[in-house]
Scaffold this motif. Structure first.
Motif, PDB file in Angstrom:
ATOM      1  N   ASN A  59       0.723  -1.093  -0.141  1.00 45.32           N
ATOM      2  CA  ASN A  59       0.031   0.086  -0.012  1.00 45.32           C
ATOM      3  C   ASN A  59       1.155   1.444   0.021  1.00 45.32           C
ATOM      4  O   ASN A  59       1.952   1.369   0.860  1.00 45.32           O
ATOM      5  CB  ASN A  59      -0.857  -0.046   1.100  1.00 45.32           C
ATOM      6  N   THR A  60       0.308   2.328  -0.778  1.00 46.49           N
ATOM      7  CA  THR A  60       1.195   3.466  -0.779  1.00 46.49           C
ATOM      8  C   THR A  60       0.221   4.581  -0.248  1.00 46.49           C
ATOM      9  O   THR A  60      -1.007   4.550  -0.336  1.00 46.49           O
ATOM     10  CB  THR A  60       1.647   3.772  -2.367  1.00 46.49           C
ATOM     11  N   TYR A  61       0.713   5.574   0.400  1.00 44.15           N
ATOM     12  CA  TYR A  61       0.225   6.693   1.003  1.00 44.15           C
ATOM     13  C   TYR A  61       0.869   8.000   0.679  1.00 44.15           C
ATOM     14  O   TYR A  61       2.107   7.932   0.469  1.00 44.15           O
ATOM     15  CB  TYR A  61       0.310   6.647   2.538  1.00 44.15           C
ATOM     16  N   TYR A  62       0.079   8.999   0.391  1.00 44.73           N
ATOM     17  CA  TYR A  62       0.608  10.306  -0.059  1.00 44.73           C
ATOM     18  C   TYR A  62       0.123  11.408   0.576  1.00 44.73           C
ATOM     19  O   TYR A  62      -1.110  11.462   1.014  1.00 44.73           O
ATOM     20  CB  TYR A  62       0.560  10.613  -1.550  1.00 44.73           C
ATOM     21  N   ALA A  63       0.843  12.439   0.758  1.00 41.97           N
ATOM     22  CA  ALA A  63       0.366  13.838   1.318  1.00 41.97           C
ATOM     23  C   ALA A  63      -0.528  14.308   0.268  1.00 41.97           C
ATOM     24  O   ALA A  63      -0.165  14.277  -1.106  1.00 41.97           O
ATOM     25  CB  ALA A  63       1.529  14.870   1.796  1.00 41.97           C
ATOM     26  N   ALA A  64      -1.556  15.026   0.599  1.00 40.79           N
ATOM     27  CA  ALA A  64      -2.503  15.575  -0.289  1.00 40.79           C
ATOM     28  C   ALA A  64      -1.830  16.508  -1.448  1.00 40.79           C
ATOM     29  O   ALA A  64      -2.192  16.570  -2.547  1.00 40.79           O
ATOM     30  CB  ALA A  64      -3.687  16.279   0.177  1.00 40.79           C
ATOM     31  N   SER A  65      -0.790  17.199  -0.958  1.00 39.14           N
ATOM     32  CA  SER A  65      -0.010  18.263  -1.815  1.00 39.14           C
ATOM     33  C   SER A  65       0.682  17.773  -2.886  1.00 39.14           C
ATOM     34  O   SER A  65       1.195  18.011  -3.860  1.00 39.14           O
ATOM     35  CB  SER A  65       0.721  19.030  -0.987  1.00 39.14           C
ATOM     36  N   VAL A  66       1.029  16.241  -2.892  1.00 36.68           N
ATOM     37  CA  VAL A  66       1.832  15.682  -3.741  1.00 36.68           C
ATOM     38  C   VAL A  66       1.231  14.453  -4.414  1.00 36.68           C
ATOM     39  O   VAL A  66       1.715  13.911  -5.325  1.00 36.68           O
ATOM     40  CB  VAL A  66       3.234  15.268  -3.257  1.00 36.68           C
ATOM     41  N   LYS A  67       0.049  14.001  -4.287  1.00 37.26           N
ATOM     42  CA  LYS A  67      -0.885  12.949  -4.636  1.00 37.26           C
ATOM     43  C   LYS A  67      -1.025  13.351  -6.190  1.00 37.26           C
ATOM     44  O   LYS A  67      -1.507  14.479  -6.592  1.00 37.26           O
ATOM     45  CB  LYS A  67      -2.130  12.757  -4.121  1.00 37.26           C
ATOM     46  N   GLY A  68      -0.841  12.385  -6.958  1.00 42.15           N
ATOM     47  CA  GLY A  68      -0.926  12.328  -8.424  1.00 42.15           C
ATOM     48  C   GLY A  68       0.341  12.950  -9.034  1.00 42.15           C
ATOM     49  O   GLY A  68       0.518  13.015 -10.376  1.00 42.15           O
ATOM     50  N   ARG A  69       1.207  13.376  -8.386  1.00 45.72           N
ATOM     51  CA  ARG A  69       2.227  14.013  -8.778  1.00 45.72           C
ATOM     52  C   ARG A  69       3.718  13.189  -8.357  1.00 45.72           C
ATOM     53  O   ARG A  69       4.573  13.102  -9.339  1.00 45.72           O
ATOM     54  CB  ARG A  69       2.708  15.462  -8.394  1.00 45.72           C
ATOM     55  N   PHE A  70       3.862  12.422  -7.202  1.00 48.46           N
ATOM     56  CA  PHE A  70       4.954  11.815  -6.611  1.00 48.46           C
ATOM     57  C   PHE A  70       4.250  10.412  -6.559  1.00 48.46           C
ATOM     58  O   PHE A  70       3.206   9.881  -6.533  1.00 48.46           O
ATOM     59  CB  PHE A  70       5.194  12.212  -5.319  1.00 48.46           C
ATOM     60  N   THR A  71       5.445   9.375  -6.848  1.00 53.46           N
ATOM     61  CA  THR A  71       5.332   7.974  -6.696  1.00 53.46           C
ATOM     62  C   THR A  71       6.460   7.562  -6.050  1.00 53.46           C
ATOM     63  O   THR A  71       7.658   7.544  -6.367  1.00 53.46           O
ATOM     64  CB  THR A  71       5.010   7.605  -8.097  1.00 53.46           C
ATOM     65  N   ILE A  72       6.019   6.766  -4.907  1.00 53.64           N
ATOM     66  CA  ILE A  72       6.915   5.991  -4.202  1.00 53.64           C
ATOM     67  C   ILE A  72       7.159   4.722  -4.548  1.00 53.64           C
ATOM     68  O   ILE A  72       6.048   3.944  -4.769  1.00 53.64           O
ATOM     69  CB  ILE A  72       6.693   6.270  -2.631  1.00 53.64           C
ATOM     70  N   SER A  73       8.165   4.027  -4.655  1.00 50.61           N
ATOM     71  CA  SER A  73       8.482   2.689  -5.087  1.00 50.61           C
ATOM     72  C   SER A  73       9.615   2.017  -4.166  1.00 50.61           C
ATOM     73  O   SER A  73      10.393   2.693  -3.805  1.00 50.61           O
ATOM     74  CB  SER A  73       8.766   2.379  -6.412  1.00 50.61           C
ATOM     75  N   ARG A  74       9.659   0.635  -4.233  1.00 56.52           N
ATOM     76  CA  ARG A  74      10.746  -0.017  -3.714  1.00 56.52           C
ATOM     77  C   ARG A  74      11.018  -1.230  -4.440  1.00 56.52           C
ATOM     78  O   ARG A  74      10.415  -1.861  -4.964  1.00 56.52           O
ATOM     79  CB  ARG A  74      10.079  -0.723  -2.332  1.00 56.52           C
ATOM     80  N   ASP A  75      12.235  -1.296  -4.610  1.00 59.38           N
ATOM     81  CA  ASP A  75      13.035  -2.356  -5.352  1.00 59.38           C
ATOM     82  C   ASP A  75      14.025  -3.274  -4.554  1.00 59.38           C
ATOM     83  O   ASP A  75      14.933  -2.820  -4.096  1.00 59.38           O
ATOM     84  CB  ASP A  75      13.853  -1.852  -6.509  1.00 59.38           C
ATOM     85  N   ASN A  76      13.416  -4.339  -3.726  1.00 59.29           N
ATOM     86  CA  ASN A  76      13.957  -4.954  -3.138  1.00 59.29           C
ATOM     87  C   ASN A  76      15.460  -5.893  -3.552  1.00 59.29           C
ATOM     88  O   ASN A  76      16.286  -5.901  -2.799  1.00 59.29           O
ATOM     89  CB  ASN A  76      13.043  -6.140  -2.565  1.00 59.29           C
ATOM     90  N   ALA A  77      15.412  -6.141  -4.932  1.00 59.28           N
ATOM     91  CA  ALA A  77      16.569  -6.575  -5.257  1.00 59.28           C
ATOM     92  C   ALA A  77      17.548  -5.672  -5.567  1.00 59.28           C
ATOM     93  O   ALA A  77      19.059  -6.168  -5.432  1.00 59.28           O
ATOM     94  CB  ALA A  77      16.291  -7.092  -6.886  1.00 59.28           C
ATOM     95  N   LYS A  78      17.296  -4.449  -5.388  1.00 61.08           N
ATOM     96  CA  LYS A  78      18.500  -3.389  -5.442  1.00 61.08           C
ATOM     97  C   LYS A  78      18.556  -2.618  -4.167  1.00 61.08           C
ATOM     98  O   LYS A  78      19.406  -1.708  -4.035  1.00 61.08           O
ATOM     99  CB  LYS A  78      18.210  -2.417  -6.704  1.00 61.08           C
TER     100      LYS A  78
END
Length: 129
Positions: A59-78
């Motif tokens: 699940n991802t969560y964003y502040a209202a001010s950045v939602k739709g503009r910022f994307t968080i992601s995680r690469d466990n292999a790296k």
């Protein structure tokens, strides 16, 4: 011990993009929450985005001010956590920090700075109009 090292900050024009990266070292297998915070001088550090991967969830969560503009992601292999920032605005200018929480209920209070046990040193983002 867990260490977080951010990179990718810099300068951008309004409307542009930057991609921040956080290299994670150490035992983070029990770290269900990774997050990005930002802080202006004299201001409180505020949560920007969080990624919860505990219990098989994603699940991802964003502040209202950045939602739709910022994307968080995680690469466990790296062993990295990224923050893709698009449509940047001058108000996005701040020092950005990567953080890791080992609390099983971290998704419920992802904006709470006190639940994060480890922090990176920060990377500066400056957006000009």
């Amino acid at each position: 011990q867990v260490q977080l090292v951010e990179s990718g900050g810099g300068s951008a024009q309004a409307g542009g993009s930057l991609r921040l990266s956080c290299v994670v070292s150490g035992n983070t297998d029990n770290s269900p929450c990774m997050a990005w915070f930002r802080q202006l001088p004299g201001k409180k550090r505020e949560g920007v985005a969080s990624l919860y991967t505990g219990g098989g969830d994603h699940n991802t969560y964003y502040a209202a001010s950045v939602k739709g503009r910022f994307t968080i992601s995680r690469d466990n292999a790296k062993n990295t956590v990224a923050l893709q920032m698009n449509s940047l605005q001058p108000q996005d200018t701040a020092m950005y920090y990567c953080a890791a929480s080992f609390w099983s209920l971290c998704s419920q209070q992802w904006r709470n700075r006190s639940i994060y046990s480890y922090w990176g040193q920060g990377t500066q983002v400056t957006v000009s109009s």
